[in-house]
Scaffold this motif. Structure first.
Motif, PDB file in Angstrom:
ATOM      1  N   CYS A 151      38.737  46.124  49.732  1.00  5.95           N
ATOM      2  CA  CYS A 151      39.606  45.490  50.722  1.00  5.95           C
ATOM      3  C   CYS A 151      38.817  45.100  51.967  1.00  5.95           C
ATOM      4  O   CYS A 151      38.929  43.973  52.466  1.00  5.95           O
ATOM      5  N   ALA A 152      38.010  46.024  52.472  1.00  2.59           N
ATOM      6  CA  ALA A 152      37.267  45.774  53.707  1.00  2.59           C
ATOM      7  C   ALA A 152      36.192  44.708  53.506  1.00  2.59           C
ATOM      8  O   ALA A 152      36.058  43.777  54.323  1.00  2.59           O
ATOM      9  N   GLN A 153      35.418  44.818  52.437  1.00  3.49           N
ATOM     10  CA  GLN A 153      34.351  43.847  52.205  1.00  3.49           C
ATOM     11  C   GLN A 153      34.917  42.471  51.878  1.00  3.49           C
ATOM     12  O   GLN A 153      34.381  41.449  52.330  1.00  3.49           O
ATOM     13  N   GLY A 154      35.983  42.435  51.102  1.00  8.56           N
ATOM     14  CA  GLY A 154      36.597  41.156  50.760  1.00  8.56           C
ATOM     15  C   GLY A 154      37.140  40.439  51.983  1.00  8.56           C
ATOM     16  O   GLY A 154      36.969  39.226  52.133  1.00  8.56           O
ATOM     17  N   LEU A 155      37.770  41.194  52.873  1.00 10.14           N
ATOM     18  CA  LEU A 155      38.327  40.577  54.082  1.00 10.14           C
ATOM     19  C   LEU A 155      37.203  40.065  54.983  1.00 10.14           C
ATOM     20  O   LEU A 155      37.320  38.983  55.577  1.00 10.14           O
ATOM     21  N   GLU A 156      36.110  40.819  55.083  1.00  7.25           N
ATOM     22  CA  GLU A 156      34.974  40.353  55.885  1.00  7.25           C
ATOM     23  C   GLU A 156      34.410  39.051  55.316  1.00  7.25           C
ATOM     24  O   GLU A 156      34.121  38.098  56.058  1.00  7.25           O
ATOM     25  N   LEU A 157      34.242  39.006  54.009  1.00  7.64           N
ATOM     26  CA  LEU A 157      33.698  37.812  53.373  1.00  7.64           C
ATOM     27  C   LEU A 157      34.637  36.616  53.564  1.00  7.64           C
ATOM     28  O   LEU A 157      34.192  35.495  53.841  1.00  7.64           O
ATOM     29  N   TYR A 158      35.914  36.857  53.443  1.00  9.18           N
ATOM     30  CA  TYR A 158      36.929  35.818  53.598  1.00  9.18           C
ATOM     31  C   TYR A 158      36.990  35.300  55.039  1.00  9.18           C
ATOM     32  O   TYR A 158      37.057  34.094  55.278  1.00  9.18           O
ATOM     33  N   ALA A 159      36.933  36.215  55.981  1.00  9.96           N
ATOM     34  CA  ALA A 159      37.110  35.845  57.389  1.00  9.96           C
ATOM     35  C   ALA A 159      35.836  35.323  58.037  1.00  9.96           C
ATOM     36  O   ALA A 159      35.878  34.403  58.856  1.00  9.96           O
ATOM     37  N   ALA A 160      34.684  35.926  57.674  1.00  5.25           N
ATOM     38  CA  ALA A 160      33.447  35.625  58.389  1.00  5.25           C
ATOM     39  C   ALA A 160      32.372  34.970  57.524  1.00  5.25           C
ATOM     40  O   ALA A 160      31.351  34.522  58.055  1.00  5.25           O
ATOM     41  N   GLY A 161      32.579  34.939  56.221  1.00  2.00           N
ATOM     42  CA  GLY A 161      31.594  34.315  55.349  1.00  2.00           C
ATOM     43  C   GLY A 161      30.336  35.135  55.157  1.00  2.00           C
ATOM     44  O   GLY A 161      29.286  34.597  54.794  1.00  2.00           O
ATOM     45  N   ARG A 162      30.412  36.417  55.388  1.00  2.00           N
ATOM     46  CA  ARG A 162      29.258  37.301  55.166  1.00  2.00           C
ATOM     47  C   ARG A 162      29.746  38.583  54.497  1.00  2.00           C
ATOM     48  O   ARG A 162      30.918  38.940  54.597  1.00  2.00           O
ATOM     49  N   LEU A 163      28.807  39.259  53.850  1.00  2.00           N
ATOM     50  CA  LEU A 163      29.146  40.474  53.123  1.00  2.00           C
ATOM     51  C   LEU A 163      28.189  41.588  53.537  1.00  2.00           C
ATOM     52  O   LEU A 163      26.987  41.505  53.275  1.00  2.00           O
ATOM     53  N   THR A 164      28.725  42.606  54.189  1.00  2.00           N
ATOM     54  CA  THR A 164      27.922  43.763  54.586  1.00  2.00           C
ATOM     55  C   THR A 164      28.040  44.820  53.501  1.00  2.00           C
ATOM     56  O   THR A 164      29.114  45.390  53.300  1.00  2.00           O
ATOM     57  N   ILE A 165      26.935  45.045  52.803  1.00  2.00           N
ATOM     58  CA  ILE A 165      26.953  45.982  51.680  1.00  2.00           C
ATOM     59  C   ILE A 165      26.967  47.427  52.162  1.00  2.00           C
ATOM     60  O   ILE A 165      27.759  48.249  51.708  1.00  2.00           O
ATOM     61  N   ARG A 166      26.086  47.752  53.094  1.00  2.00           N
ATOM     62  CA  ARG A 166      25.998  49.123  53.612  1.00  2.00           C
ATOM     63  C   ARG A 166      27.188  49.370  54.542  1.00  2.00           C
ATOM     64  O   ARG A 166      27.342  48.721  55.557  1.00  2.00           O
ATOM     65  N   LEU A 167      28.043  50.308  54.179  1.00  3.47           N
ATOM     66  CA  LEU A 167      29.244  50.575  54.958  1.00  3.47           C
ATOM     67  C   LEU A 167      28.876  51.190  56.308  1.00  3.47           C
ATOM     68  O   LEU A 167      28.005  52.041  56.407  1.00  3.47           O
ATOM     69  N   PRO A 189      50.029  51.768  51.243  1.00  2.00           N
ATOM     70  CA  PRO A 189      50.113  51.110  52.548  1.00  2.00           C
ATOM     71  C   PRO A 189      48.803  50.448  52.968  1.00  2.00           C
ATOM     72  O   PRO A 189      48.807  49.386  53.594  1.00  2.00           O
ATOM     73  N   MET A 190      47.670  51.059  52.623  1.00  2.00           N
ATOM     74  CA  MET A 190      46.384  50.466  52.963  1.00  2.00           C
ATOM     75  C   MET A 190      46.168  49.155  52.210  1.00  2.00           C
ATOM     76  O   MET A 190      45.726  48.151  52.779  1.00  2.00           O
ATOM     77  N   LEU A 191      46.512  49.135  50.926  1.00  7.09           N
ATOM     78  CA  LEU A 191      46.389  47.911  50.136  1.00  7.09           C
ATOM     79  C   LEU A 191      47.309  46.826  50.681  1.00  7.09           C
ATOM     80  O   LEU A 191      46.891  45.671  50.851  1.00  7.09           O
ATOM     81  N   ARG A 192      48.557  47.186  50.982  1.00  8.20           N
ATOM     82  CA  ARG A 192      49.508  46.198  51.497  1.00  8.20           C
ATOM     83  C   ARG A 192      49.060  45.660  52.861  1.00  8.20           C
ATOM     84  O   ARG A 192      49.230  44.468  53.168  1.00  8.20           O
ATOM     85  N   ALA A 193      48.470  46.508  53.686  1.00  8.60           N
ATOM     86  CA  ALA A 193      47.998  46.075  55.009  1.00  8.60           C
ATOM     87  C   ALA A 193      46.897  45.024  54.862  1.00  8.60           C
ATOM     88  O   ALA A 193      46.835  44.053  55.631  1.00  8.60           O
ATOM     89  N   HIS A 194      46.034  45.205  53.886  1.00 15.23           N
ATOM     90  CA  HIS A 194      44.968  44.219  53.690  1.00 15.23           C
ATOM     91  C   HIS A 194      45.505  42.940  53.061  1.00 15.23           C
ATOM     92  O   HIS A 194      44.999  41.847  53.370  1.00 15.23           O
ATOM     93  N   GLU A 195      46.498  43.042  52.228  1.00 16.55           N
ATOM     94  CA  GLU A 195      47.130  41.821  51.711  1.00 16.55           C
ATOM     95  C   GLU A 195      47.714  41.003  52.855  1.00 16.55           C
ATOM     96  O   GLU A 195      47.552  39.772  52.905  1.00 16.55           O
ATOM     97  N   ARG A 196      48.369  41.680  53.797  1.00 20.38           N
ATOM     98  CA  ARG A 196      48.898  40.971  54.973  1.00 20.38           C
ATOM     99  C   ARG A 196      47.779  40.398  55.830  1.00 20.38           C
ATOM    100  O   ARG A 196      47.894  39.284  56.364  1.00 20.38           O
ATOM    101  N   ALA A 197      46.682  41.158  55.951  1.00 20.07           N
ATOM    102  CA  ALA A 197      45.553  40.683  56.761  1.00 20.07           C
ATOM    103  C   ALA A 197      44.966  39.403  56.168  1.00 20.07           C
ATOM    104  O   ALA A 197      44.610  38.472  56.917  1.00 20.07           O
ATOM    105  N   PHE A 198      44.872  39.325  54.862  1.00 21.78           N
ATOM    106  CA  PHE A 198      44.409  38.084  54.233  1.00 21.78           C
ATOM    107  C   PHE A 198      45.375  36.947  54.549  1.00 21.78           C
ATOM    108  O   PHE A 198      44.952  35.827  54.854  1.00 21.78           O
ATOM    109  N   ASP A 199      46.670  37.221  54.482  1.00 23.53           N
ATOM    110  CA  ASP A 199      47.668  36.192  54.764  1.00 23.53           C
ATOM    111  C   ASP A 199      47.558  35.671  56.193  1.00 23.53           C
ATOM    112  O   ASP A 199      47.775  34.480  56.460  1.00 23.53           O
ATOM    113  N   GLU A 200      47.228  36.568  57.106  1.00 26.07           N
ATOM    114  CA  GLU A 200      47.250  36.229  58.531  1.00 26.07           C
ATOM    115  C   GLU A 200      45.903  35.762  59.073  1.00 26.07           C
ATOM    116  O   GLU A 200      45.806  35.377  60.242  1.00 26.07           O
ATOM    117  N   THR A 201      44.871  35.778  58.243  1.00 24.47           N
ATOM    118  CA  THR A 201      43.524  35.451  58.690  1.00 24.47           C
ATOM    119  C   THR A 201      43.114  34.068  58.213  1.00 24.47           C
ATOM    120  O   THR A 201      43.286  33.727  57.038  1.00 24.47           O
TER     121      THR A 201
END
Length: 233
Positions: A151-167, A189-201
């Motif tokens: 969820c976190a890496q996918g949202l970063e890639l979607y929003a910023a166009g980069r992928l940070t591998i090392r957490l 709830p964590m999964l649903r929150a990221h689904e909403r974040a994708f919708d809103e980003t």
């Protein structure tokens, strides 16, 4: 397992994320190229080689490109690794890293990362539905860590166009895994929150990947290997 013409390979998985613990397997992923002449025969060459001990997966160049163009999270890791995690890095491997952003698209990144995250959620749900043993608890925590990471890496890639591998904070992911192992309901709830974040980003990525960049790279690789044979190399 000896595979010729490996052009890019590195350490991925929990070691790359910073989530490895004592006893964790070291996972390796790479890209190899089938000699061009072998593509003209009656039978198609093998497109993937998978081994254990050591755990290594190698995809043929064309297959890897198809996976990456589809937003596959596992394939995409390979071209965003920290430099020190690469074990094989050839000039064509460097070129592949150089076109990594061209392979991305908003819709495919969203679908792939949320799709993989949902798979992890279904797995931990299935584990939690049966008898809770220490092994089940361990597997549930692992699925939860991967769910949160995807969820976190996918949202970063979607929003910023980069992928940070090392957490940035691996302990946060370990703690989340333990909370889900105690109460699987915490994961939804964590999964649903990221689904909403994708919708809103708003994504910086195009709607479609640049397949021409992958096609050009692949054709030049094929021509290079054909020339090697022609020249007797």
């Amino acid at each position: 397992m000896t595979v010729p013409h490996v052009i890019l390979s590195g350490i991925v998985g929990s070691t790359a994320y910073g989530l490895a613990h004592e006893g964790s397997d070291i996972d390796r992923l790479g890209v190899f190229a089938v000699p061009t002449a072998e593509l003209h025969g009656l039978h198609r060459p093998k497109e993937s080689h998978v081994s254990t001990r050591p755990d290594r997966t190698l995809h043929e160049a064309a297959k890897w490109c198809r996976l990456a163009l589809g937003g596959n999270p596992t394939a995409m890791e390979l071209v965003w690794l920290p430099d020190e995690l690469y074990e094989v890095r050839t000039p064509f491997g460097d070129e592949l890293i150089g076109i990594r952003s061209s392979l991305l698209s908003a819709s495919r990144v969203r679908a792939a990362y949320l799709g993989y995250a949902t798979q992890q959620f279904r797995r931990l749900e299935a584990k939690a539905a049966g008898p809770v043993t220490e092994e089940v608890r361990r597997r549930t925590a692992k699925h939860a860590r991967h769910l949160k990471r995807l969820c976190a890496q996918g949202l970063e890639l979607y929003a910023a166009g980069r992928l940070t591998i090392r957490l940035e904070n691996p302990q946060e992911y370990r703690d989340f895994g333990e909370r889900v192992a105690d109460d699987p309901a915490v994961a939804l709830p964590m999964l649903r929150a990221h689904e909403r974040a994708f919708d809103e980003t708003a994504s910086v990525l195009p709607e479609r990947p640049d397949e021409a960049a992958a096609e050009d790279w692949l054709r030049r690789l094929r021509a290079h290997l054909h020339a090697d044979v022609t020249n007797g190399n």
